[in-house]
Design a protein around this motif. Structure first.
Motif, PDB file in Angstrom:
ATOM      1  N   ALA A   1       0.724  -1.293  -0.088  1.00 43.49           N
ATOM      2  CA  ALA A   1      -0.134  -0.211   0.108  1.00 43.49           C
ATOM      3  C   ALA A   1       0.989   1.289   0.008  1.00 43.49           C
ATOM      4  O   ALA A   1       0.142   2.261  -0.513  1.00 43.49           O
ATOM      5  N   THR A   2       2.017   1.328   0.323  1.00 43.50           N
ATOM      6  CA  THR A   2       2.850   2.492   0.481  1.00 43.50           C
ATOM      7  C   THR A   2       3.474   2.759  -0.815  1.00 43.50           C
ATOM      8  O   THR A   2       4.083   3.845  -1.214  1.00 43.50           O
ATOM      9  N   SER A   3       3.578   1.826  -1.754  1.00 42.15           N
ATOM     10  CA  SER A   3       3.944   2.303  -3.085  1.00 42.15           C
ATOM     11  C   SER A   3       3.172   3.075  -3.784  1.00 42.15           C
ATOM     12  O   SER A   3       2.062   3.312  -3.637  1.00 42.15           O
ATOM     13  N   SER A   4       3.854   4.081  -4.663  1.00 43.94           N
ATOM     14  CA  SER A   4       2.927   5.271  -5.241  1.00 43.94           C
ATOM     15  C   SER A   4       2.672   4.786  -6.565  1.00 43.94           C
ATOM     16  O   SER A   4       2.214   5.619  -7.470  1.00 43.94           O
ATOM     17  N   THR A   5       2.616   3.581  -7.107  1.00 48.11           N
ATOM     18  CA  THR A   5       2.345   3.191  -8.365  1.00 48.11           C
ATOM     19  C   THR A   5       1.241   2.082  -8.240  1.00 48.11           C
ATOM     20  O   THR A   5       1.019   1.148  -7.313  1.00 48.11           O
ATOM     21  N   ILE A   6       0.226   1.978  -9.274  1.00 48.62           N
ATOM     22  CA  ILE A   6      -0.500   0.838  -9.511  1.00 48.62           C
ATOM     23  C   ILE A   6      -0.196   0.048 -10.545  1.00 48.62           C
ATOM     24  O   ILE A   6      -0.914  -0.864 -10.930  1.00 48.62           O
TER      25      ILE A   6
ATOM     26  N   ILE B   1      -5.050   8.312  -5.329  1.00 47.64           N
ATOM     27  CA  ILE B   1      -4.534   8.658  -6.476  1.00 47.64           C
ATOM     28  C   ILE B   1      -2.994   8.422  -6.696  1.00 47.64           C
ATOM     29  O   ILE B   1      -2.043   8.320  -5.461  1.00 47.64           O
TER      30      ILE B   1
ATOM     31  N   PHE C   1       0.666   8.758  -9.451  1.00 46.79           N
ATOM     32  CA  PHE C   1       1.163   9.727 -10.297  1.00 46.79           C
ATOM     33  C   PHE C   1       1.914   9.188 -11.425  1.00 46.79           C
ATOM     34  O   PHE C   1       3.352   9.474 -11.353  1.00 46.79           O
TER      35      PHE C   1
END
Ligand code: HEM
Ligand code: CU
Lengths: 347, 557
Positions: free
Chosen positions: B3-8, B356, B358
């Motif tokens: 969950a801490t990754s900023s990517t999906i 969100i 980015f």
């Protein structure tokens, strides 16, 4: 919107001195600038609002902080809000802009008139007193000046940024623009409508003079013949006087005092006689037959330049009595001056 | 995924992953199989290649224009040459890039898939419209090679009909032909959207990308014929002197302006609407939320399209139209600005309560929001009658339409290309490089076009080859910005080409997006779907997606 006058003055002084702002040199300019600041304000506020929304949401709801999205369908209340508020703001801009537009494009009745002919690639200004200038225009300060403009070839557009005025100059029809200069100096005239090879060289300079200097300038640079006098010569040499002789038995209508009047046409309609009508009546007479006359006038299309038309129009415009017509009837080379009618513009 | 990754990003295991054995790219081999294809995806790729080609020619002319304007003197080229430069720049960018960009590439590729169809309604007409586009492009290049045109992209009469000896008719032919390409594309989309939706795909389950392309198609079909007529009249007047625009023959020079802008104003919506569709898809995906007020956004597209037909005269406020008609058109212009404002807020509020990330497409979408807002609000300056008098025909106009068209549309195009690249090619692009490009583009863009607003208020006219020296500083800034911007545009070209061979395998749904296009393999099969999909959920239904993914995992495992 009312900014405190002191603050306004300060702002304008500062901006006029900076390179980011054109000089304010006409009575219109402050009005235009006021609207400009208002629009900038809206733009900045709008941009800040959108920017703030994006920033705040991006920070608050980034995946690390908010791993699972909450689904929202929408909100009629919010939708209505952001429909109505922008609409209201845009309507304010509309009304404000419209008021300014009418101010810029409705000349005051006491404006003095100067003719401008645009051609590839120069501006030719013709003052009623017979002064001609190319890519230059001399005007007095503190007096409303109306330009009656026409193009001899393609679209041009007459722009003086420091006055905040601009108007397209169109082949085949007169357009007008007016201004009242408020500061002595010289300012750019640009052609802003693309008009071919030397479009960017179609630049001129308007020189604003004090009324006294302007007086001197007109005296020094007159060609000796006013536009109306030139027009009178043309009136004779092109044979206009043969029919428009001013007497009751003439084959054409009397032209004295016709300018500014309402004319009854043969087709039943009524027209207001202005510059545009006169020009058109010379070029396309068959479409403008005055009631009571037969369509016998030949067209002068292609036989006369725009400059010549201006002279003729100016002549007819100033024709208050039949005296000049009588003169042109008897001599086709008349250099004598007519008795001056009070309305006649004299340099 | 933590969950801490900023990517999906959800890529398959790269050590074992390969592109699907069978897909539309390798379905047939040889150049001819591409040139005679009926597959909408292949046609989209043909468009993508040709549009990119023309974009770079148009861009080269932009560079030359800016280079000339570095100094106030007319020193780089003669004025005739300069006039040809901006004419070519304008014609190519408008007719060969902006108008077809998103519809012909992304729209062509995606609309059938998004609707659950095998292809567009008329595959052969689709191919024909690409050939028409290429014919139009060829005529444009011919006009250029034969010696150029200097009418400006607006073909103003009587300049274009009586006063120029350049290749006006060749260029007019180019636009006439390219126009039919656009009409056919529009027709194809409209029929496809009406007739080819899969079972369950109701109008209000369509992705907003489809809605916005639908609205743009209406404009293409209704507006472009008027342009064609105007262009034919120019050609007739030039060759036979028929005189419809000639006052000495009883014609009216303003008539051309009316005809031209009756197309060309709606045309700006043809250009921007599909871009808005891209933004809806991207923002929804990367905030994992249904677009806020879906129905309002859908209807505002159609509203923009319809209102777009009633504002053309705002290009003519200083042309001696009657004061009262100017009043009406100014009011209508303000009204048409409202749906755009609505959309901006809808997009912003889509983020609210989202989750969100980015990714590159999202960065471009944010760029779009910022630049389009500025472009839109400066449009209000021009809609406001009195202000328009001072600003029109100056660099303010140039800045305004570049903000809308280039800042808006091009950002949207790049956003969309990055977003759907994995679907179109099956591969990912290098991520940090693509983010860098997005940032460079944004900075370069602002540096190029912000100074032009100031130049405009100072009064610098557009289409000027030389200018008074006091305007130089701002022009130098603008040219410097254009250099940065140029780099920003070149980068994607290079790394996207690189990724075709070396990019990571993308898998079906790298962004975990909901559209039907993400439920099939990447790159897709020629027939898109193995069996006709049945749509049982709304657009942007992320809960459905989560459920479905879970289901797949359990059945497979
Ligand atoms: C590096 C990027 C760009 C630069 C520096 C640039 C620069 C310029 C400049 C300086 C002009 C004004 C010419 C003049 O009025 O004298 C111009 C006009 C124009 N530009 Fe661009 N431009 C760029 C990209 C684009 C793009 C990407 C598009 C469209 C996709 C575009 C569309 C246009 C159009 C339609 C015109 C009007 C041409 C005309 O006046 O006839 N430009 N550009
Ligand atoms: Cu000009």
């Amino acid at each position: 919107m009312h900014i405190s006058p002191v603050l306004w003055q300060f702002l304008v002084k500062w901006l006029n001195a900076s390179a980011l702002f054109p000089r304010e040199a006409s009575t219109i300019a402050p009005y235009a600038d006021e609207l400009y600041f208002f629009l900038i304000l809206i733009t900045i506020l709008g941009l800040l609002l959108v920017g703030a929304l994006l920033l705040v949401f991006s920070v608050m709801y980034r995946k690390e902080k908010h791993p699972v999205a909450t689904q929202i369908e929408g909100s009629t209340l919010l939708e209505a809000t952001w429909t109505i508020i922008p609409l209201a703001i845009f309507l304010v801009c509309f009304v404000w802009g419209a008021l300014l537009y009418f101010r810029i494009y409705n000349p005051p009745t006491n404006a003095m008139n100067i003719y401008v002919v645009g051609k590839q690639w120069m501006w030719k200004a013709e003052h009623p007193g017979g002064q001609h200038e190319i890519n230059a225009l001399h005007v007095p300060m503190g007096r409303p000046v109306q330009l009656t403009m026409i193009s001899q070839d393609v679209f041009h557009s007459f722009s003086i940024p420091d006055f905040r005025v601009k108007r397209e100059v169109i082949p085949g029809r007169y357009t007008t623009v007016w201004f009242e200069a408020t500061a002595v100096g010289t300012y750019h005239i640009f052609c802003t409508q693309y008009c071919g090879t030397k479009h960017s060289a179609m630049i001129g300079e308007v020189t604003v003079l004090t009324p006294e200097d302007y007086q001197k300038w007109t005296q020094q640079s007159t060609s000796g013949m006013s536009l109306a006098q030139n027009g009178e010569r043309l009136f004779a040499s092109m044979g206009c006087n043969a029919c428009h002789s001013g007497n009751a038995a003439a084959r054409g209508p009397n032209l004295a005092g016709v300018y500014g009047s309402k004319l009854q046409l043969a087709n039943g309609s009524q027209v207001l006689v202005n510059d545009a009508y006169l020009r058109d009546a010379i070029l396309n007479p068959s479409q403008h037959v005055t009631a009571g006359y037969s369509p016998i006038m030949p067209t002068y299309q292609g036989q006369i330049s725009e400059d010549g038309l201006i002279d003729l129009v100016e002549y007819v415009k100033n024709l208050q009595t039949n005296y000049r017509v009588q003169q042109t009837l008897t001599t086709s080379q008349s250099d004598q001056t007519a008795p001056i009618t009070p309305e006649m513009v004299k340099p | 995924m933590s969950a801490t990754s900023s990517t999906i990003l959800n890529l398959p295991d790269q050590s074992t992953a390969t592109l699907p054995k069978k897909n539309y790219i390798n379905a047939e081999h040889g150049l001819l199989s591409w040139l005679f294809t009926g597959d909408h995806k292949r046609i989209a790729m043909l468009y993508l290649i040709s549009i990119t080609f023309f974009f770079f020619i148009g861009g080269a002319f932009a560079g030359l224009i800016r280079l000339e304007l570095l100094t106030p003197q007319p020193d780089l080229v003669a004025s005739d040459t300069y006039n040809k430069f901006f004419t070519m720049h304008g014609i190519i960018m408008i007719f060969l890039f902006l108008v077809p960009s998103v519809p012909a590439t992304l729209g062509n590729f995606l609309i059938p898939i998004m609707l659950g169809a095998k292809d567009l309604a008329f595959p052969k007409i689709n191919l024909l419209s690409w050939y028409l586009y290429m014919a139009g492009g060829t005529f444009t290049l011919a006009a250029l090679v034969l010696g150029g045109v200097d009418t400006g992209w607006t073909f103003t009469t009587p300049l274009s009909t009586h006063y120029l000896n350049t290749h006006v008719i060749t260029a007019a032919t180019a636009i006439f032909i390219a126009g039919f390409s656009s009409i056919f594309t529009g027709l194809n989309f409209i029929v496809t959207i009406h007739r080819m939706r899969a079972p369950g795909m109701t109008w209000f389950r369509m992705p907003l990308f489809v809605w916005s392309n639908y609205a743009a198609s209406l404009l293409m079909v209704l507006g472009t014929p008027v342009l064609a007529i105007a262009i034919v009249l120019v050609a007739l007047e030039r060759t036979f002197g028929i005189g419809v625009f000639d006052p000495t023959k009883g014609g009216d020079p303003l008539l051309f302006q009316h005809l031209f802008w009756f197309y060309s104003h709606p045309a700006v919506y043809i250009m921007i609407l599909p871009g808005m569709g891209v933004i809806s898809e991207v923002i929804s995906t990367f905030s994992r939320k249904r677009v806020f007020g879906y129905t309002a956004v859908a209807f505002s597209s159609v509203a923009i399209a319809l209102f777009g037909f009633f504002v053309w005269e705002h290009h003519m406020f200083i042309m001696g139209v009657s004061n009262y008609s100017a009043l009406v058109f100014s009011l209508l212009t303000m009204l048409v600005a409202v749906p755009s404002a609505i959309k901006i807020f809808n997009w912003a509020f889509t983020l609210q309560q989202g989750s969100i990330t980015f990714e590159t497409p999202m960065l471009y979408a944010f760029g779009f929001l910022g630049l389009f807002t500025i472009g839109g609000l400066t449009g209000v300056f021009l809609g406001s009658l009195g202000m328009d008098i001072h600003l029109t025909e100056t660099y303010f106009i140039v800045a305004h339409f570049h903000f809308v068209m280039v800042g808006g549309m091009l950002m949207a195009f790049l956003s969309g290309i990055h977003f759907w690249w994995p679907k179109m090619t099956g591969r990912m692009y290098p991520e940090s490089l693509s983010k860098l490009a997005a940032v460079v583009t944004f900075i370069g863009f602002n540096l190029t076009f912000l100074p032009q607003f100031i130049l405009g208020y100072l009064g610098m006219p557009r289409r000027y080859h030389a200018y008074p020296p006091e305007f130089q500083v701002l022009n130098v800034l603008s040219t410097a910005g254009a250099t940065v911007l140029g780099v920003g545009y070149l980068l994607p070209m290079l790394y996207l080409a690189w990724s075709l061979k070396y990019g990571a395998i993308a898998g079906n749904n790298p962004w975990q997006a909901t559209g039907l296009e993400w439920q099939i393999q990447s790159p897709p099969l020629t027939e898109n779907f193995i069996e006709v999909p049945i749509v049982d959920h709304e657009a942007y239904d992320y809960e459905w997606l989560a459920h479905k993914t879970q289901h797949e995992v359990t059945t497979v495992g």
